[in-house]
Write an enzyme that holds these catalytic residues in place. Structure first.
Site, short mmCIF file in Angstrom:
data_model
loop_
_atom_site.label_atom_id
_atom_site.label_comp_id
_atom_site.label_asym_id
_atom_site.label_seq_id
_atom_site.Cartn_x
_atom_site.Cartn_y
_atom_site.Cartn_z
N GLY A 133 -1.42 -10.21 5.29
CA GLY A 133 -1.79 -11.73 5.30
C GLY A 133 -3.36 -11.39 5.80
CB SER A 134 -5.16 -14.57 7.05
OG SER A 134 -5.22 -15.37 5.91
CB THR A 135 -3.49 -10.23 10.70
OG1 THR A 135 -2.85 -9.49 9.87
CG2 THR A 135 -2.61 -11.22 11.26
#
Length: 486
Positions: free
Chosen positions: A217-219
């Site tokens: 995801g956004s990590t």
């Protein structure tokens, strides 16, 4: 001698020669292989005839032990302190079902059979001392491990924490877990416990920190930002980017959406990371192209297995077409990462661009507690320059100070982080994965970098977020490490 007797004599001679050849082959050529085969019960009896050495944390605290058995030709069996908490680190050692992880990899030291302990074995023959196993001293921090394990609680997920300056693994938690002591023997009760674990649909014996890959995801936008800086697509983290909204996915008629009511058009890299703009990082990945994104991900450790010495599955940034590459740049599509891998990403940023090789064994000791091996930290790669790493540190710090990662704030400590809520299931039909990666910095540098993933929880879908579920766990782990160094 008549002809029939001569034939019989020659035939018997051939048989005797074959028997001698076979005997010598087994005694001298195949001896080592036969001695180490699991089917050789005498080897297993000898392995459990004496107390096994211990696996050590905090530089001196044993989390394992040995216990005498009853009604068995195996004299001792393995026991663990807080077994479910430490199982993802130690693995298991069972009289009936073998061994895994450190219990398997370091078996020679723990049993006392390793060549490094030859002198100790020889001396015990003269002194009459009973045979003993050596110890394996790990890098694990018990306070950090407890914070990770209790923080996950009844949620399904994992935590990996590293010392960015050395690569030492400080915590490695996975839930749900199991107690290796329940099947360490070879009784019917041990067999039932083993079979029950094997049938558990929640897979408690799966080490999610090392052996499960998730969409990050956004990590993963940390890696995409690093690629933008390293390839000089952008150099000023506070300057406007060329990021239209909507951003039309390449070679499609589909727009890439942002989550929530956020203003992402042409925002700076710092602001894009702070509010987690899909459009900005999706376009960066498209602008750079698939190969440059792969090259940067590879520098962080993607696309190859990691050995700690326990093997961690390879995280994957794939070769893909332009629309899928844009999605992979925001941590979706076929992009997959282990929690250990994302801790490595955070640690490289915190360590001014230097990625250290993760390791879990600090020392091996003889039965007399003499050090026979000491690990020397080793740099694995340089994913980004020191200047660009410091720019990313500033970006991640903003995420915690005034963005989506505010739940990771620690008073008096500089914390940088990135949240992530990764889609899960066909058409994002299942509860998403909640991620948080972070680092902490004190006056003496960065002592810890953490990655947390919550795979499943009892929270409703709308309440699942990296900042809400994963960041508080990371905070507790970072605080535990910092407190232990005071």
């Amino acid at each position: 001698m008549n002809k029939p007797l001569r034939r019989i004599a020659i035939f018997c001679g051939v048989l005797i020669f074959a028997l001698l050849a076979r005997t010598n082959y087994l005694q001298y050529v195949k001896a080592d292989e036969l001695n180490t085969r699991d089917e050789n019960r005498r080897v297993r009896i000898e392995r459990y005839a004496h107390e096994r050495g211990d696996i050590i944390v905090d530089g001196g605290k044993a989390v394992t032990g040995s216990k005498e058995t009853e009604d068995s030709d195996f004299k001792y069996k393995r026991v663990w302190q807080d077994g479910p908490m430490w199982a993802p680190v130690t693995g298991y050692s069972s009289q009936a079902f073998g061994a895994t992880q450190l219990e398997s990899i370091e078996d020679g030291i723990l049993t006392g059979n390793d060549d490094q302990l030859f002198f100790d074995r020889t001396m015990s023959m003269f002194t009459g001392d009973k045979k003993q196993g050596g110890n394996v001293v790990t890098t694990l921090n018990s306070a950090a491990q407890k914070a990770a394990f209790t923080g996950l609680g009844d949620k399904k997920g994992a935590v990996a924490a590293l010392d960015p300056q050395t690569g030492a693994i400080l915590a490695l938690a996975s839930t749900p877990s199991y107690d290796p002591s329940t099947f360490a023997g070879n009784s019917s009760a041990d067999t039932k416990a083993w079979q029950k674990l094997g049938k558990d649909k929640d897979k408690p014996m799966l080490n999610r920190a090392l052996r499960e890959t998730y969409p990050p995801g956004s990590t993963f936008k940390i890696v995409t930002a690093a690629a933008a800086l390293e390839n000089e697509l952008y150099t000023d983290i506070d300057a406007k980017t060329n990021s239209p909204v909507p951003f039309r996915m390449p070679q499609t008629t589909q727009d890439l959406p942002n989550e929530g009511n956020i203003q992402c058009e042409n925002v700076s890299l710092r602001e894009a990371l702070r509010i987690s703009c899909n459009t900005v990082f999706g376009k960066i990945s498209d602008d750079l192209g698939n190969q440059k994104m792969i090259d940067e991900a590879d520098k962080f450790g993607f696309n190859k297995e990691v050995f700690t010495p326990v093997r961690a599955d390879a995280s994957v940034y794939p070769k893909d077409n332009p629309p899928q590459n844009a999605m992979a740049g925001i941590g979706q599509a076929s992009n997959r990462a282990t929690p250990l891998q994302m801790a490595m990403v955070a640690s490289a940023v915190a360590n001014d661009g230097k990625l250290m090789q993760p390791y879990m064994v600090a020392k091996r000791q003889s039965p007399g507690l003499d050090d026979i091996y000491t690990h020397e930290p080793e740099q694995l790669s340089q994913p980004l320059s020191g200047e660009n790493a410091q720019k990313l540190q500033e970006m991640m710090k903003t995420v915690v100070e005034s963005g989506t990662g505010s739940n990771a704030k620690i008073p008096g400590v500089t914390v940088g982080g990135k949240t992530g809520t990764a889609q899960h299931g066909l058409g994002n039909s299942e509860n998403p994965y909640a991620w948080f990666v972070s680092y902490a910095k004190t006056d003496s540098g960065s002592p810890v970098a953490v990655a947390v993933v919550v795979e499943d929880s009892k929270a409703t879908r709308d309440d699942i977020s990296g900042g809400g579920l994963a960041a508080p766990i990371a905070k507790k782990v970072m605080q535990a490490v910092i407190d232990s160094k005071k």
